[in-house]
Design an enzyme around this catalytic site. Structure first.
Site, PDB file in Angstrom:
ATOM      1  N   MET A 151      -8.263  12.513   9.670  1.00  0.00           N
ATOM      2  CA  MET A 151      -6.835  12.230   9.671  1.00  0.00           C
ATOM      3  C   MET A 151      -6.568  10.948  10.453  1.00  0.00           C
ATOM      4  O   MET A 151      -5.895  10.932  11.467  1.00  0.00           O
ATOM      5  CB  MET A 151      -6.065  13.409  10.255  1.00  0.00           C
ATOM      6  CG  MET A 151      -6.153  14.664   9.396  1.00  0.00           C
ATOM      7  SD  MET A 151      -5.169  16.021  10.037  1.00  0.00           S
ATOM      8  CE  MET A 151      -6.060  16.378  11.547  1.00  0.00           C
ATOM      9  N   CYS A 152      -7.157   9.878   9.998  1.00  0.00           N
ATOM     10  CA  CYS A 152      -6.934   8.566  10.597  1.00  0.00           C
ATOM     11  C   CYS A 152      -7.397   7.518   9.603  1.00  0.00           C
ATOM     12  O   CYS A 152      -7.816   7.825   8.489  1.00  0.00           O
ATOM     13  CB  CYS A 152      -7.667   8.425  11.928  1.00  0.00           C
ATOM     14  SG  CYS A 152      -9.452   8.222  11.784  1.00  0.00           S
ATOM     15  N   ARG A 153      -7.343   6.289   9.996  1.00  0.00           N
ATOM     16  CA  ARG A 153      -7.920   5.172   9.252  1.00  0.00           C
ATOM     17  C   ARG A 153      -8.753   4.383  10.248  1.00  0.00           C
ATOM     18  O   ARG A 153      -8.345   4.169  11.394  1.00  0.00           O
ATOM     19  CB  ARG A 153      -6.846   4.265   8.676  1.00  0.00           C
ATOM     20  CG  ARG A 153      -5.813   4.919   7.757  1.00  0.00           C
ATOM     21  CD  ARG A 153      -6.335   5.141   6.340  1.00  0.00           C
ATOM     22  NE  ARG A 153      -7.115   6.359   6.241  1.00  0.00           N
ATOM     23  CZ  ARG A 153      -7.730   6.747   5.110  1.00  0.00           C
ATOM     24  NH1 ARG A 153      -7.649   6.020   4.021  1.00  0.00           N
ATOM     25  NH2 ARG A 153      -8.417   7.864   5.089  1.00  0.00           N
TER      26      ARG A 153
END
Length: 271
Positions: free
Chosen positions: A1-3
């Protein structure tokens, strides 16, 4: 849940890599294009970079969204590096551990980021705890699942595993303990990038003279971007990219077509 994103190549201002592109990591903090899980990455950010003749990277991390940090704009404008790892965070549990939970994590010359989550955390990971020496477990920067993944990887690096093996073993062990986990890992020592695609998007772009970028999603519409197949380990240097299946550790890597001097094949078009 990130980039997240890693870069190796000629020295560039951080802003040219992280802010200026049309779909930069900065913009992905509120408008990612290919994120499959979560929508806004506003629970912290971090950037790590290597200076010439210094193997230990510097880091700048904050608990809030990257767009709200006015100091980052100045830093990104003037700091230059030929090796960078950065991430924007969408926390599984908002507010958990604050700045300490923001990637990149670091130890010695290593920088690390995790895009994903351990399903059933923390119960599902409990059987893996005995594999870690107590001091390493207690020395984690944060109590999050990503910090635990980093502890598993770092332990393997410390016992002599090369980066691809360290990431691959950790991913397979975690996936067996918690099968629904998403385990896109990103690791650099300033000379190489190693990454896994396991449950979320991963792309790379490599071009002689322009370096190599490995990222959760393309930051522009350059046709050189190539998608990494799921369940793959990627190893990159300034010379090119190698891909190998994660499910078969004995398999041989395949040479990226861009490194071999062939035109890249077209591809169809996230913690």
């Amino acid at each position: 849940m990130c980039r997240h994103l890693a870069y190796l190549g000629p020295e560039e201002p951080l802003g040219r890599l992280l802010v200026e592109p049309a779909h930069s990591l900065y913009r992905q903090s509120w408008a990612p294009r290919r994120q499959r899980y979560g929508t806004v990455n506003a629970d912290g950010f971090g950037v790590g970079w290597y200076a010439a003749d210094d193997p230990v990277p510097a880091r700048y991390r904050r608990a809030g969204p990257i767009w709200a940090d006015l100091s980052f704009a100045d830093l990104a404008r003037v700091v230059r590096s030929g090796a960078v790892l950065a991430a924007v965070r969408d926390a599984t549990l908002a507010g958990a551990d604050g700045e300490a939970a923001a990637a990149p994590f670091a130890s010695g010359h290593w920088l690390f980021s995790h895009n994903g989550m351990i399903a059933g955390w923390p119960d599902s990971a409990a059987p893996l705890v005995p594999a870690l020496p107590p001091v390493e477990l207690l020395s984690r920067e944060a109590s999050t699942d990503s910090a635990f993944v980093w502890a598993l990887v770092l332990h393997r690096l410390g016992t002599g595993a090369d980066p691809a093996r360290a990431l691959g073993e950790a991913v397979r062990e975690l996936a067996e303990a918690a099968p629904a986990s998403r385990l896109n890992l990103l690791l650099t020592d300033g000379a190489t990038i190693t990454a896994t695609a396991w449950g979320d998007s991963l792309w790379y772009r490599t071009e002689p003279g322009r370096g190599t970028v490995v990222a959760s999603e393309p930051y522009d519409d350059d046709p050189l971007w190539q998608e990494v197949p799921d369940r793959t380990v990627l190893t990159a240097s300034r010379a090119g990219v190698l891909l190998a299946p994660l499910e078969d550790p004995a398999s041989s890597p395949t040479l990226d077509s861009a490194r071999a001097g062939e035109p890249p094949s077209p591809k169809e078009p996230c913690t």
